[in-house]
Write a protein that holds these residues in place. Structure first.
Motif, PDB file in Angstrom:
ATOM      1  N   GLY A 100      52.605  25.943  37.361  1.00 36.93           N
ATOM      2  CA  GLY A 100      51.112  25.313  37.002  1.00 36.93           C
ATOM      3  C   GLY A 100      50.736  26.294  35.841  1.00 36.93           C
ATOM      4  N   GLY A 101      51.502  27.437  35.275  1.00 34.51           N
ATOM      5  CA  GLY A 101      50.807  28.353  34.406  1.00 34.51           C
ATOM      6  C   GLY A 101      50.987  29.718  34.896  1.00 34.51           C
ATOM      7  N   ASP A 102      50.804  30.719  34.053  1.00 39.90           N
ATOM      8  CA  ASP A 102      50.749  32.229  34.375  1.00 39.90           C
ATOM      9  C   ASP A 102      49.171  32.621  34.518  1.00 39.90           C
ATOM     10  OD1 ASP A 102      53.375  32.270  33.633  1.00 39.90           O
ATOM     11  OD2 ASP A 102      53.433  33.136  31.809  1.00 39.90           O
ATOM     12  N   VAL A 103      49.268  33.492  35.648  1.00 34.49           N
ATOM     13  CA  VAL A 103      48.039  33.978  36.152  1.00 34.49           C
ATOM     14  C   VAL A 103      47.958  35.373  36.281  1.00 34.49           C
ATOM     15  CG1 VAL A 103      47.490  31.906  37.271  1.00 34.49           C
ATOM     16  CG2 VAL A 103      48.485  33.644  38.586  1.00 34.49           C
ATOM     17  N   HIS A 104      47.021  36.288  36.018  1.00 34.20           N
ATOM     18  CA  HIS A 104      46.954  37.623  36.500  1.00 34.20           C
ATOM     19  C   HIS A 104      46.411  37.686  37.815  1.00 34.20           C
ATOM     20  CE1 HIS A 104      47.311  38.144  31.987  1.00 34.20           C
ATOM     21  NE2 HIS A 104      47.996  39.049  32.391  1.00 34.20           N
ATOM     22  N   CYS A 105      46.960  38.537  38.662  1.00 35.03           N
ATOM     23  CA  CYS A 105      46.492  39.077  40.275  1.00 35.03           C
ATOM     24  C   CYS A 105      46.117  40.470  40.012  1.00 35.03           C
ATOM     25  CB  CYS A 105      47.640  38.759  41.129  1.00 35.03           C
ATOM     26  SG  CYS A 105      48.173  36.817  40.847  1.00 35.03           S
ATOM     27  N   ARG A 106      45.229  40.835  41.160  1.00 39.24           N
ATOM     28  CA  ARG A 106      44.949  42.269  41.339  1.00 39.24           C
ATOM     29  C   ARG A 106      44.501  42.337  42.576  1.00 39.24           C
ATOM     30  NH1 ARG A 106      40.225  45.621  41.301  1.00 39.24           N
ATOM     31  NH2 ARG A 106      39.108  43.922  40.567  1.00 39.24           N
ATOM     32  N   VAL A 107      45.433  43.448  43.265  1.00 40.25           N
ATOM     33  CA  VAL A 107      45.197  43.765  44.847  1.00 40.25           C
ATOM     34  C   VAL A 107      44.186  44.903  44.636  1.00 40.25           C
ATOM     35  CG1 VAL A 107      45.984  44.800  46.873  1.00 40.25           C
ATOM     36  CG2 VAL A 107      47.285  43.234  45.241  1.00 40.25           C
ATOM     37  N   HIS A 108      42.845  44.738  45.281  1.00 39.31           N
ATOM     38  CA  HIS A 108      41.661  45.741  45.240  1.00 39.31           C
ATOM     39  C   HIS A 108      42.335  47.043  46.043  1.00 39.31           C
ATOM     40  CE1 HIS A 108      38.411  43.147  43.748  1.00 39.31           C
ATOM     41  NE2 HIS A 108      39.531  42.379  43.766  1.00 39.31           N
ATOM     42  N   ASP A 109      41.449  48.089  46.080  1.00 35.61           N
ATOM     43  CA  ASP A 109      41.697  49.186  46.729  1.00 35.61           C
ATOM     44  C   ASP A 109      41.790  48.852  48.497  1.00 35.61           C
ATOM     45  OD1 ASP A 109      41.421  50.822  44.536  1.00 35.61           O
ATOM     46  OD2 ASP A 109      39.485  51.286  44.770  1.00 35.61           O
ATOM     47  N   ASP A 110      40.791  47.854  48.754  1.00 36.81           N
ATOM     48  CA  ASP A 110      41.027  47.312  49.924  1.00 36.81           C
ATOM     49  C   ASP A 110      42.038  46.272  49.846  1.00 36.81           C
ATOM     50  OD1 ASP A 110      41.171  45.983  52.431  1.00 36.81           O
ATOM     51  OD2 ASP A 110      39.125  45.594  52.452  1.00 36.81           O
ATOM     52  N   PRO A 111      43.455  46.550  50.405  1.00 34.10           N
ATOM     53  CA  PRO A 111      44.286  45.412  49.989  1.00 34.10           C
ATOM     54  C   PRO A 111      44.303  44.062  50.668  1.00 34.10           C
ATOM     55  CG  PRO A 111      45.372  47.121  51.402  1.00 34.10           C
ATOM     56  CD  PRO A 111      43.861  47.302  51.119  1.00 34.10           C
ATOM     57  N   HIS A 112      43.211  43.957  51.359  1.00 33.93           N
ATOM     58  CA  HIS A 112      42.986  42.720  52.006  1.00 33.93           C
ATOM     59  C   HIS A 112      42.443  41.702  51.145  1.00 33.93           C
ATOM     60  CE1 HIS A 112      43.046  44.898  56.035  1.00 33.93           C
ATOM     61  NE2 HIS A 112      43.876  44.044  56.114  1.00 33.93           N
ATOM     62  N   GLN A 113      41.842  42.426  49.986  1.00 29.20           N
ATOM     63  CA  GLN A 113      41.024  41.623  48.925  1.00 29.20           C
ATOM     64  C   GLN A 113      41.753  41.455  47.885  1.00 29.20           C
ATOM     65  OE1 GLN A 113      37.712  40.207  49.309  1.00 29.20           O
ATOM     66  NE2 GLN A 113      38.136  40.633  51.513  1.00 29.20           N
ATOM     67  N   ILE A 114      41.812  40.300  47.409  1.00 27.82           N
ATOM     68  CA  ILE A 114      42.816  39.821  46.150  1.00 27.82           C
ATOM     69  C   ILE A 114      41.950  39.116  45.153  1.00 27.82           C
ATOM     70  CG2 ILE A 114      44.847  39.151  45.271  1.00 27.82           C
ATOM     71  CD1 ILE A 114      45.227  40.955  47.699  1.00 27.82           C
ATOM     72  N   THR A 115      42.015  39.504  43.701  1.00 22.78           N
ATOM     73  CA  THR A 115      41.404  38.642  42.860  1.00 22.78           C
ATOM     74  C   THR A 115      42.548  38.063  41.955  1.00 22.78           C
ATOM     75  OG1 THR A 115      39.379  39.789  42.650  1.00 22.78           O
ATOM     76  CG2 THR A 115      40.036  38.567  40.802  1.00 22.78           C
ATOM     77  N   VAL A 116      42.288  36.468  41.609  1.00 22.67           N
ATOM     78  CA  VAL A 116      43.432  35.781  40.854  1.00 22.67           C
ATOM     79  C   VAL A 116      42.626  35.192  39.769  1.00 22.67           C
ATOM     80  CG1 VAL A 116      45.132  33.784  40.880  1.00 22.67           C
ATOM     81  CG2 VAL A 116      44.887  35.288  42.810  1.00 22.67           C
ATOM     82  N   GLU A 117      42.902  35.292  38.409  1.00 22.49           N
ATOM     83  CA  GLU A 117      42.576  34.732  37.178  1.00 22.49           C
ATOM     84  C   GLU A 117      43.253  33.346  37.167  1.00 22.49           C
ATOM     85  OE1 GLU A 117      39.981  35.954  35.928  1.00 22.49           O
ATOM     86  OE2 GLU A 117      40.079  38.093  36.949  1.00 22.49           O
ATOM     87  N   MET A 118      42.370  32.581  37.518  1.00 22.21           N
ATOM     88  CA  MET A 118      43.192  31.127  37.881  1.00 22.21           C
ATOM     89  C   MET A 118      43.490  30.138  36.530  1.00 22.21           C
ATOM     90  SD  MET A 118      44.241  30.570  41.079  1.00 22.21           S
ATOM     91  CE  MET A 118      44.039  28.976  41.210  1.00 22.21           C
ATOM     92  N   GLY A 119      42.972  30.741  35.541  1.00 28.76           N
ATOM     93  CA  GLY A 119      43.145  30.106  34.167  1.00 28.76           C
ATOM     94  C   GLY A 119      42.027  29.093  33.936  1.00 28.76           C
ATOM     95  N   GLN A 120      41.953  28.324  32.914  1.00 33.36           N
ATOM     96  CA  GLN A 120      41.154  27.387  32.286  1.00 33.36           C
ATOM     97  C   GLN A 120      41.085  26.255  33.361  1.00 33.36           C
ATOM     98  OE1 GLN A 120      40.987  26.174  28.358  1.00 33.36           O
ATOM     99  NE2 GLN A 120      38.825  26.398  28.139  1.00 33.36           N
ATOM    100  N   ALA A 121      39.695  25.742  33.595  1.00 33.39           N
ATOM    101  CA  ALA A 121      39.577  24.342  34.331  1.00 33.39           C
ATOM    102  C   ALA A 121      39.947  23.438  33.157  1.00 33.39           C
ATOM    103  CB  ALA A 121      38.457  24.132  35.135  1.00 33.39           C
ATOM    104  N   ASN A 122      40.649  22.330  33.374  1.00 33.23           N
ATOM    105  CA  ASN A 122      40.942  21.247  32.546  1.00 33.23           C
ATOM    106  C   ASN A 122      40.342  19.956  33.101  1.00 33.23           C
ATOM    107  OD1 ASN A 122      42.278  19.286  30.635  1.00 33.23           O
ATOM    108  ND2 ASN A 122      43.933  20.486  30.400  1.00 33.23           N
ATOM    109  N   PHE A 123      39.623  19.331  32.301  1.00 34.15           N
ATOM    110  CA  PHE A 123      38.827  18.352  32.781  1.00 34.15           C
ATOM    111  C   PHE A 123      39.597  16.668  32.128  1.00 34.15           C
ATOM    112  CE2 PHE A 123      35.855  21.484  33.232  1.00 34.15           C
ATOM    113  CZ  PHE A 123      35.419  21.376  34.411  1.00 34.15           C
TER     114      PHE A 123
END
Length: 284
Positions: A100-123
């Protein structure tokens, strides 16, 4: 034969098994269905397959019914944590390839917390796909067996049908979810979210996931529901999305680029016994 090694994680109660492609290549579709079954197998909301090499993390997502999903927000957070746990990535941002496309991910200093750049919403309904000849589908009357409901469509790299309700009722999710998922307007089926707007920074949603059914939490569903409510000007650019399993934080920029942040926890690493598959087929 490669040992059938799996790692189990959950993101807000949405649980996945993770394995390397060398393990997945030994499994037939029916065996994956047994593996994901809550009584005959280990039990999970799907299988995440680590399909890339050391330089390009690549994720395949298999639903409990054996079908393949293009993208999963919770699946991506879990995959990111798995890559961190095995030492493939650190705390820096990294790219993951999905169908479904390439995304950027990041594991925070607390590795339980993760951020994902999900891309652009397409309507665009063509992106789901949906057989509706309109540039965008917002508050569209969709005919079901016994009623007509208003729906809004969005793709997050996978298909979503969002239904705004005055008050969230999980029984209604169970009733409407399978009807909408398998509606003929969606040739590849769709994920379904019922959404209650609490205020301009808070949503409550219930989720019926394509190929999995009722789900405690979903990252892409949270992004989809928040995106539609933002499009309808019902929420701001920062939204807390509350599900039966817990809460995710969703943020937008002015071009509907969507970022999702939330927790992941590891449950176990385990080696599957081949006797798991000796009990026969799992009913559909």
């Amino acid at each position: 034969m490669t040992p059938l090694l799996f790692h189990k994680y959950h993101g807000l109660g949405n649980d996945y098994l993770v394995c390397h492609r060398s393990v997945a290549e030994q499994l037939r579709t029916e065996q994956i269905r047994i593996l994901c079954h809550r009584h005959y197998g280990v039990g999970s909301d799907g299988l995440l397959i680590d399909s890339g090499d050391l330089h390009q993390p690549t994720l395949r997502i298999i639903n409990p019914d054996g079908s393949e999903a293009e993208k999963s927000g919770n699946g991506l957070r879990i995959y990111a944590r798995y890559l961190f746990d095995i030492g493939r990535v650190g705390h820096e941002s990294f790219l993951v390839h999905t169908a479904g496309g390439d995304v950027h991910c990041r594991v925070h200093d607390d590795p339980h917390q993760i951020t994902v750049e999900m891309g652009q919403a397409n309507f665009s309904p063509a992106a789901l796909p949906a057989l509706i000849d309109q540039p965008e589908v917002l508050n569209y009357p969709l005919k079901l067996a016994d009623e007509t409901i208003l729906v809004s469509l969005v793709s997050m790299g996978n298909p979503h049908c969002v239904v705004l309700v005055d008050k969230l009722d999980l029984a209604l999710v169970h009733r409407l979810g399978p009807q909408i998922e398998n509606h003929p307007v969606f040739p590849k089926r769709t994920n379904v979210q019922l959404v209650e707007v609490v205020d301009r920074t808070t949503l409550r949603i219930g989720i019926w996931e394509r190929g999995a059914g009722f789900t405690m939490a979903s990252g892409s569903s949270s992004c989809a529901a928040a995106s539609v409510m933002r499009k309808l000007d019902r929420v701001n650019n920062r939204v807390s999305v509350n599900m039966p399993g817990g809460q995710l934080q969703i943020t937008f920029d002015d071009n509907f680029q969507v970022s999702m942040s939330g927790p992941v926890h590891k449950i176990a690493s385990l080696t599957l016994d081949e006797d798991c598959f000796a009990g026969g087929k799992v009913a559909s």
